[in-house]
Design a protein around this motif. Structure first.
Motif, short mmCIF file in Angstrom:
data_model
loop_
_atom_site.label_atom_id
_atom_site.label_comp_id
_atom_site.label_asym_id
_atom_site.label_seq_id
_atom_site.Cartn_x
_atom_site.Cartn_y
_atom_site.Cartn_z
N GLU A 20 59.89 71.05 32.90
CA GLU A 20 60.44 69.55 32.66
C GLU A 20 59.11 68.68 32.93
O GLU A 20 59.11 67.65 32.88
CB GLU A 20 61.43 69.15 33.46
CG GLU A 20 62.81 69.81 33.49
CD GLU A 20 63.73 69.22 33.43
OE1 GLU A 20 63.82 67.99 33.27
OE2 GLU A 20 65.12 69.83 32.96
N ILE A 22 57.67 68.05 35.63
CA ILE A 22 57.67 67.23 36.85
C ILE A 22 56.52 67.79 37.86
O ILE A 22 56.42 69.09 38.11
CB ILE A 22 58.91 67.54 37.31
CG1 ILE A 22 60.18 66.76 36.68
CG2 ILE A 22 58.85 66.86 38.90
CD1 ILE A 22 61.52 66.92 36.99
N LEU A 112 54.33 62.96 36.59
CA LEU A 112 55.80 62.66 36.45
C LEU A 112 56.48 63.06 38.08
O LEU A 112 56.36 64.21 38.47
CB LEU A 112 56.73 63.45 35.47
CG LEU A 112 58.27 62.96 35.21
CD1 LEU A 112 58.14 61.68 34.72
CD2 LEU A 112 58.87 63.95 34.22
N ALA A 114 59.82 62.96 40.46
CA ALA A 114 61.14 62.97 40.06
C ALA A 114 62.20 62.99 41.46
O ALA A 114 61.63 63.65 42.44
CB ALA A 114 61.31 64.03 39.35
N LYS A 138 54.60 58.26 36.36
CA LYS A 138 55.93 57.79 35.77
C LYS A 138 56.90 58.28 36.91
O LYS A 138 56.86 59.46 37.35
CB LYS A 138 56.10 58.49 34.55
CG LYS A 138 55.69 57.67 33.50
CD LYS A 138 55.77 58.53 32.09
CE LYS A 138 54.70 57.66 30.92
NZ LYS A 138 53.37 57.46 31.51
N TYR A 140 61.14 59.43 37.44
CA TYR A 140 62.35 59.88 36.83
C TYR A 140 63.44 59.91 37.90
O TYR A 140 63.21 60.51 38.81
CB TYR A 140 61.79 61.41 36.55
CG TYR A 140 63.17 62.52 35.81
CD1 TYR A 140 62.98 62.97 34.81
CD2 TYR A 140 64.11 62.45 36.82
CE1 TYR A 140 63.85 63.81 34.33
CE2 TYR A 140 65.14 63.33 36.24
CZ TYR A 140 65.00 64.06 34.81
OH TYR A 140 66.00 64.85 34.43
N PRO A 145 66.98 65.99 38.82
CA PRO A 145 66.41 67.04 37.89
C PRO A 145 66.63 68.58 38.53
O PRO A 145 66.67 69.58 37.61
CB PRO A 145 64.81 66.94 38.11
CG PRO A 145 64.90 66.00 39.24
CD PRO A 145 66.24 65.31 39.46
#
Lengths: 599, 599
Positions: A20, A22, A112, A114, A138, A140, A145
């Motif tokens: 993903e 991440i 990312l 998460a 970023k 999430y 997740p």
């Protein structure tokens, strides 16, 4: 020694993260309500790390996995993380980065990061926003997740709720709602968003059982000036509660519908919400649609100040609970060395005594029974099989409490089982002296726990010894054993709020000494703030003690105690004897007479 | 008894207010720099009210005149306001409104509320904005509406400044400016606006004499990353200082030009300014043109932590000053009843002794000499003519200090002149016990004065007695006798900052008992925070005492003291004898031996 099981779980997680894209995955220890204790459903951090302490956050990346926890758990975490490949980050120690600092250093633009926004508190989410989004990272957060990786995960609980009789509550839900709305109005807010479970239970005069030891039901509330929307699992709603709610203008909604509801609700005014107690996802959902007034919920303060009915019930229950613990101490001293005893079997015996007590509902937290050096781990949990056997030497620390129809108790005694060193006696005496010095404090109205903490800590600080936790916390009424806003702590956090100690607030008093690898001592009573003398200099306040269990004379070193400490111990012991001897057997009473004799 | 003079002044003011359509006129006690002591030029509040205390705000309307002051001055203000028609508002007492609350209640839409924006602090100005402008009240603040009414007003002072030698400072101005700029940079600010006079003196290693007892020069500073603009009266600039400034890139400007300069300056970045220490007019002037980062000036903290050179000088000076006070006590005890003595003549004798001491510059504040019940007024000022005669009975409270090349001192002793009651002895003993209990505190790094205050106050709180002020304040180095940010206080103000006690910070320790109409007791030492043991539990801190003056054995009641208090008194007295006996005459030394003998 390699911990295969944990390493495999982390490996699985890393594969998922890679798929993903991440870079970092953060798992704190929380349910959707920032409860201190969490149902098994929410033990994701424990699942991935093996660390069982009540506070800790796991951060995983492809290269590293780290677990952050506080001073109570350093020793325990070191043990449990052995062989997992997870690094322990000792919070508040010199040179240890906070999680956001760690992430700020390790992340790069467009990484990312998460986490499940439902189990992350708002302050932490906002801190990450500020520190990471600024550099192009970023976040999430709309769901978990890692959902699905834990295949045999237990289900989300939704046990039936109970409505408490008025005779136990003192104040009705209607009265509480009216007081809350008055406060909302005063603050210029049209809504109060509540996610804190004990506040919801207190407000509705109900109790649940969705969390171990916490008599709460998973739920959310949105209070308007005329209505209240109450989100709770359908299975939890009994016919009695449905009628009760209807009669009070409380509209029941399905628990899972909170986010869709808040996304489509027509806000006409500000929402009062305590960002400390709503999840980052709740915060994002509401703040994108309405103005939030970030402030303690009025329920927190109201719940903390126990009313006269509650205080009367608590006095009764604390007496019963003190009798239980005193009987336990007698039994333990009689039987150690004569029968096979372990940390766990001793705790089981105590739990059994409590369970036989009238009004008993549950333990208020899993009993801590820690022998000798295990007691140096502040929140050690003894396990059947691996736990220590008790012998007629050293000390057993027992921290325990019950949920009763009439109150929630919390008490610690460290009990002499046989010979103890002079050092232990010196430490024990200092802890007892500090605990009673705080108990006897006279202070002006306006003081908070930060003004008083040093009274408990002074005998230890004078020896260059500290305990790495607060001295005391509020205690719920048939609710969570840890409750705010009151507390006895010394550390200063700029901008943080402190609760003035108000008459009716209850608070624990639990100094201790924790020497890694050697011994741990804690003595804990619960006290209630009450008004003392009032004169031209102001309203003086003092404490009423609720706990009456002997302090172990066998561990007191008279020579290291000051005259006033000895006087305080003798006075407390006289009270203990006077209050509880009537509830003991002849044998127990004879022993208590000796155990509370003047030094 | 009518106070004609004050009533006439208020009448004149009311006519002026009516002419200018001013509904309320507010006069706080401040100069343009929020200094604690103010030059006569700024004593507008005293002019209109007759109240001479160092803290107080007068509010006048057509119907009422009110004076707000704090607990230190209740008794004094009551006396001085008699017959003026001015109502006393006792700050922090139950039911007494704050000034803004009073104005909020009394004002109506389109009322004009006036004050001199140069002598009103920013927080208060903003509070009025928020509370009054919301209801349509207008504020008038660009100058003093009452200017001109005080016809024989003294002129604005501008005495020549002195540059201190490096040997007295320890750190150069260049080093200080570099450290300040590093901090500005770290905070993302391009400018630091300084209006606090002692911060400016500290930064530039200069001293002035524009304020009684405060070695400061009226001035303002604007520090940029490369330059510093320094606004000071032309008469204050000596050739030596002009060269000194030029060599360090400091551009001198006329004092009165600060507001026009700030109105036309091209701001390129944020301005760091502590809104606590800039006037409302400065705040409005800058904030309308640039973004202000409202934060403590880095100079405040740096100045508070005394460097090793300063500490060495202070140890020498405190020893000399302790000798002075001890000689004074001996002289007083010898001569009371044998010669004519008054509060004022006793103070004069002490001031004279100090003035003969090497390095003496000035008093650090007007000596407080208060006999018997006058000592119940915390900041009583004895006046020639009206003051009390001393007799061989009761106690004389003397709070005094000096400005020396080498430090600023502050010391209080309450001295037995003859028979004192058992009650006084009990109070005196409790004050001594609290003072020494705080002196001997061991505490973890991170504590602030709020954690420790109760150690000094406990013996009094246990008796239901409080003193209505803090226990201690920072002391400047050849600077203001009251200095922040460190202090020993207990009260909680939400959102207020507290200074962690850092090694090198000095602080007074001055508990007391003040019984209106009967007696007043205060015992004050100055202490410096230093590192104690460091171990796995953290860095422990402790105090080094700088003051060595006997505590009056004649007022100590051994029976009401605990063993540890007696031990502390004996240990302190041994130190006093060891440190100062060498500087006394034979007679004085013999007396000191008795005065410091073990209890």
């Amino acid at each position: 020694m390699k911990n295969q099981r944990i390493q495999e779980r982390i490996e699985k997680l890393r594969r998922k993260m890679e798929a993903e894209n991440i870079r970092f995955y953060i798992v704190p220890t929380a349910d959707y309500h920032n409860s201190e204790y969490v149902d098994d459903y929410f033990k994701v951090r424990e699942f991935f790390s093996g660390f069982t302490g009540s506070n800790g956050t796991l951060v995983v990346s492809a290269e590293e996995a780290g677990l952050w926890t506080d001073g109570r758990y350093f020793i325990q975490a070191e043990k449990e993380l052995e062989g997992t490949g997870i690094t322990l980050f000792r919070m508040q120690e010199e040179g240890v980065p906070e999680i956001w600092q760690y992430l700020e250093e390790k992340t790069q633009e467009s990484d990312l990061v998460a986490f499940d926004g439902r189990v992350v508190d708002t302050a932490f989410g906002k801190k990450l926003e500020k520190k990471l989004e600024a550099k192009g990272v970023k976040l999430y957060y709309e769901d978990d997740p890692a959902a699905g990786l834990w295949t045999d995960r237990p289900g989300l609980p939704a046990h039936p709720v109970t409505v408490l009789p008025d005779a136990l509550c003192g104040v009705t839900t209607e009265e509480k709602l009216a007081a809350v709305r008055e406060k909302m109005c005063r603050e210029g807010c049209s809504y109060l968003l509540l996610s804190k479970l004990d506040d919801l239970m207190w407000l509705l005069n109900i109790r649940g059982s969705d969390v171990e030891c916490n008599p709460v039901a998973l739920s959310y509330g949105l209070i308007t000036m005329d209505e209240m929307f109450y989100f709770i699992g359908g299975r939890a709603v009994t016919p009695q509660f449905r009628t009760y709610a209807q009669d009070r203008g409380i509209i029941l909604k399905e628990y899972a519908d909170i986010i869709p509801f808040l996304k489509t609700f027509s806000y006409e005014g500000r929402v009062l919400a305590d960002e400390k107690n709503i999840s980052y996802l709740l915060y994002k959902t509401v703040s994108e649609r309405a103005e939030i007034l970030n402030q303690s919920s009025p329920t927190e303060w109201m719940k903390a100040v126990k009313n006269p009915v509650e205080l009367d019930r608590m006095r009764e229950i604390y007496l019963k609970d003190s009798v239980v613990v005193t009987k336990f101490i007698y039994w333990l001293k009689q039987n150690v060395g004569r029968m096979e005893l372990t940390e766990v079997s001793a705790a089981d015996y105590l739990d059994g005594l409590r369970a036989q007590t009238e009004g008993f509902l549950d333990l208020s937290f899993p009993t801590i029974s820690a022998y000798k050096e295990n007691a140096a781990m502040m929140h050690y949990e003894a396990m059947e099989g691996s736990c220590k056997k008790l012998a007629p030497e050293g000390m057993l620390l027992v921290d325990s409490g019950g949920q009763y129809l009439g109150g929630t108790t919390d008490v610690t005694r460290t009990i002499v089982l046989g010979a103890v060193s002079q050092e232990i006696k010196k430490h024990y005496s200092a802890v007892a002296a500090g605990m009673l010095q705080l108990s006897q404090a006279k202070f002006l109205y306006g003081c908070t726990g930060r003004n008083l903490d040093i009274l408990a800590r002074k005998p230890l600080w004078d020896m260059g010894i500290d305990y790495k936790c607060g001295t005391g916390h509020g205690v719920g009424y048939i609710l969570n054993v840890h409750e705010g806003p009151q507390g006895i702590r010394w550390r200063f956090a700029p901008g943080s709020s402190e609760a003035v100690l108000e008459a009716g607030m209850d608070v624990t008093n639990e100094p201790g000494v924790y020497i890694e690898g050697s011994h741990g001592i804690r003595i804990e009573n619960v006290m209630v703030v009450r008004n003392g003398v009032k004169n031209g200099d102001g309203q003086f306040m003092e404490f009423e003690t609720l706990t009456f269990v002997p302090i172990d004379r066998e561990a007191l070193d008279k020579d290291s105690l000051r005259t006033e400490d000895i006087e305080r111990i003798n006075a407390y012991h006289k009270q203990v004897y006077d209050k509880i001897s009537a509830f003991l057997t002849e044998e127990e009473r004879t022993w208590l007479g000796e155990a509370t004799a003047a030094l």
